[in-house]
Design an enzyme around this catalytic site. Structure first.
Site, PDB file in Angstrom:
ATOM      1  N   ARG A  53      37.786  31.945  49.696  1.00  0.00           N
ATOM      2  CA  ARG A  53      38.615  31.567  48.547  1.00  0.00           C
ATOM      3  C   ARG A  53      40.008  32.168  48.742  1.00  0.00           C
ATOM      4  O   ARG A  53      40.138  33.376  48.915  1.00  0.00           O
ATOM      5  CB  ARG A  53      37.986  32.090  47.254  1.00  0.00           C
ATOM      6  N   TYR A  80      34.698  42.526  36.758  1.00  0.00           N
ATOM      7  CA  TYR A  80      34.921  43.859  37.333  1.00  0.00           C
ATOM      8  C   TYR A  80      34.278  44.978  36.510  1.00  0.00           C
ATOM      9  O   TYR A  80      33.693  45.894  37.049  1.00  0.00           O
ATOM     10  CB  TYR A  80      36.420  44.131  37.489  1.00  0.00           C
ATOM     11  N   HIS A 140      47.566  31.251  41.702  1.00  0.00           N
ATOM     12  CA  HIS A 140      47.149  32.648  41.515  1.00  0.00           C
ATOM     13  C   HIS A 140      48.426  33.455  41.277  1.00  0.00           C
ATOM     14  O   HIS A 140      48.801  34.325  42.067  1.00  0.00           O
ATOM     15  CB  HIS A 140      46.349  33.134  42.732  1.00  0.00           C
ATOM     16  N   GLU A 199      35.310  36.359  41.972  1.00  0.00           N
ATOM     17  CA  GLU A 199      35.764  37.712  42.317  1.00  0.00           C
ATOM     18  C   GLU A 199      34.826  38.739  41.718  1.00  0.00           C
ATOM     19  O   GLU A 199      34.403  38.624  40.560  1.00  0.00           O
ATOM     20  CB  GLU A 199      37.172  38.021  41.768  1.00  0.00           C
ATOM     21  N   GLU A 256      42.490  33.141  36.522  1.00  0.00           N
ATOM     22  CA  GLU A 256      42.683  34.089  35.422  1.00  0.00           C
ATOM     23  C   GLU A 256      43.910  33.788  34.562  1.00  0.00           C
ATOM     24  O   GLU A 256      44.878  34.574  34.529  1.00  0.00           O
ATOM     25  CB  GLU A 256      42.780  35.522  35.965  1.00  0.00           C
ATOM     26  N   ASN A 277      35.201  35.802  37.281  1.00  0.00           N
ATOM     27  CA  ASN A 277      35.646  37.073  37.846  1.00  0.00           C
ATOM     28  C   ASN A 277      35.149  38.182  36.935  1.00  0.00           C
ATOM     29  O   ASN A 277      35.409  38.170  35.728  1.00  0.00           O
ATOM     30  CB  ASN A 277      37.169  37.151  37.931  1.00  0.00           C
TER      31      ASN A 277
HETATM   32  C1  FCB Z   1      41.979  40.180  39.508  1.00  0.00           C
HETATM   33  C2  FCB Z   1      42.944  39.328  40.298  1.00  0.00           C
HETATM   34  C3  FCB Z   1      42.990  39.646  41.764  1.00  0.00           C
HETATM   35  C4  FCB Z   1      42.902  41.138  42.018  1.00  0.00           C
HETATM   36  C5  FCB Z   1      41.724  41.733  41.279  1.00  0.00           C
HETATM   37  C6  FCB Z   1      41.520  43.205  41.532  1.00  0.00           C
HETATM   38  O1  FCB Z   1      42.378  40.241  38.194  1.00  0.00           O
HETATM   39  O2  FCB Z   1      42.610  37.972  40.158  1.00  0.00           O
HETATM   40  O3  FCB Z   1      44.155  39.076  42.303  1.00  0.00           O
HETATM   41  O4  FCB Z   1      44.086  41.725  41.711  1.00  0.00           O
HETATM   42  O5  FCB Z   1      41.878  41.517  39.907  1.00  0.00           O
END
Ligand code: FCB
Length: 465
Positions: free
Chosen positions: A87, A305, A131, A370, A176, A303
């Protein structure tokens, strides 16, 4: 400290359904460098990163990891790891230096070469059209606060599809939009660096409108595997007090539901519409927009985290907030270990999120576009990078994902963030997310221990399948 000795066993226990695929993700401005090459125009990230005080130590993407020059070497690295998919994003200002009008064939040629190299190695290309590197020329006309930018985005999508549509199947419109809109226009932490609730809410709607218009253009050209990537952060109230519960509702609204609901059901959440209007920043919806935004999709990019715990406070926190009307909401420091980003590690939150999407976006296949973590990696005396924390994060999140899949979440693939250490936006080069270490002085690439664990896992999966 390293936990790499034990983690491969945990990784070996994981199994995935046939057809499930693994890849890694990057983004144009974070890796390409070559900002003045082949007629590329300036983007809002060039402007922002060159503005004093905006990024960590003034770091910019001017050089980044020289992927524009080194893409062959990088694709070879992907092949060594056994990645099935890659990607990446396309830099709008390489293709249309002024954002609209004249097409720069040399910009398109770079992506043609990259895609051909990927296909030659049997790696499936998954481009994202946007992006975050908006052409500066469009920003000069108001950027995403200007409704016209949505139409320009659809024009750009057509140009890129005309160049790559014969060899790319999987298309994503935006990465995002929450960050583009709210970090860029409300918190001021990302380009274009505004702090204006009205601008932020206009950007939200115009990004989503741009997505819908581009989706229509791509469909008309025969695209049959179309998606968008949203970033989700689960919000938990610190206590069950009504004020904390309402703070979590408000942030969940703007972070998660404000983007998901228009796309999957063609309506903004009523509570969010109310919150934004009450803050003097109503969403600038016109007749017919929501039908455009709700264009049918084939997959949703997720995505993930970390999770947040939030509480309501009496006085404004004084900190920049990404959330409109969020001045009296505090985001608590996570409990337990944190990554160098200051983010907590919450695999259970990943399972819960995927189950929520199973229920709130029924019938829409999910692709993890992500997931990853930043740690203070160093090349050790033995020449290796012993990133046990990253391996631990990776394996625990893959396990969390499979837990959700067992319970019915329809997840089709997983992209690790990121292939390479790279330019982490306002946090500069201080944050290393790569599976592959990059020495920024020499541009030398060194796969970390986590990359080996990932490669072994992929090899087991593809051999079993
Ligand atoms: C996300 C972004 C990516 C990277 C990660 C850590 O928000 O999409 O570009 O910065 O965080």
């Amino acid at each position: 400290m390293t936990s790499t000795d034990v983690r491969p066993d945990a990784a070996a226990a994981l199994t995935f359904p046939p057809g499930f695929f693994f890849g890694a993700a990057t983004a144009s401005y974070q890796i390409e460098g070559a900002v003045d090459v082949d007629g590329r125009g300036p983007s809002i990230w060039d402007t922002f990163s060159h503005t004093p005080g905006k990024t960590h130590q003034g770091d910019t993407g001017d050089v980044a990891v020289e992927h524009h020059a080194r893409y062959r070497e990088d694709v070879a690295l992907m092949a060594d790891l056994g990645l099935q998919a890659y990607r990446f994003s396309i830099a709008w200002p390489r293709v249309l230096p002024q954002g609209a009008g004249r097409v720069e064939q040399r910009g398109l040629d770079f992506y043609r070469r990259l895609v051909d190299e990927l296909l030659g190695q049997g790696i499936d290309p998954w481009p994202t059209l946007y992006h975050w590197d908006l052409p500066q020329a469009l920003q000069d006309e108001g950027g995403w606060t200007n409704r016209d930018t949505a139409a320009r985005f659809a024009d750009y999508a057509a140009v890129v599809h005309d160049a790559l549509g014969d060899r790319v199947r999987h298309w994503s419109t935006l990465n995002e939009p929450m960050c583009s809109a709210l970090l860029g226009h409300q918190a001021g932490q990302h380009a274009p660096g505004e702090r204006d609730a009205v601008a932020a809410s206009r950007a939200v709607h115009h990004l989503l409108l741009g997505h819908g218009l581009a989706a229509g253009v791509l469909r008309d050209r025969g695209v049959d595997h179309l998606g968008i990537t949203l970033n989700f952060t689960p919000m938990t109230p610190a206590t069950d007090s009504p004020a904390d519960v309402d703070a979590a509702r408000r942030l969940d609204g703007q972070q998660n539901r404000m983007f998901l609901e228009p796309i999957v059901r063609g309506a903004y959440p009523a509570d969010v519409v109310h919150d934004l209007a009450a803050a003097g920043a109503p969403l600038p919806v016109q007749d017919g927009d929501l039908e455009v935004i709700a264009a049918p999709l084939d997959w949703l990019g997720v995505n993930y985290y970390f999770c947040s715990t939030v509480r309501a406070v009496e006085e404004p926190t004084g900190k920049a907030t990404a959330f409109i009307g969020g001045e009296c909401i505090e985001d608590l420091t996570p409990e337990g270990p944190t990554t160098t980003m200051g983010w907590g590690v919450h695999p259970q939150g990943f399972t819960d999120l995927l189950l929520r999407l199973r229920d709130e976006a029924p019938g829409l296949p999910l692709v993890i576009t992500e997931n990853g973590s930043a740690w203070p990696d160093e090349v050790a005396a033995d020449g290796q990078v012993h990133d046990g924390e990253r391996t631990d994060y990776l394996v625990r999140h893959l396990a969390a994902m499979t837990d959700a899949m067992t319970l019915g979440a329809d997840v089709r693939g997983y992209f690790a963030w990121s292939l390479l250490d790279n330019y982490e936006w306002a946090r500069g080069y201080a944050q290393r997310f790569g599976l592959v270490h990059v020495d920024y002085a020499t541009q030398q690439r060194t796969p970390k221990a986590s990359a080996r664990v990932y490669a072994d896992l992929i090899a087991r999966h593809t051999q079993a399948g």
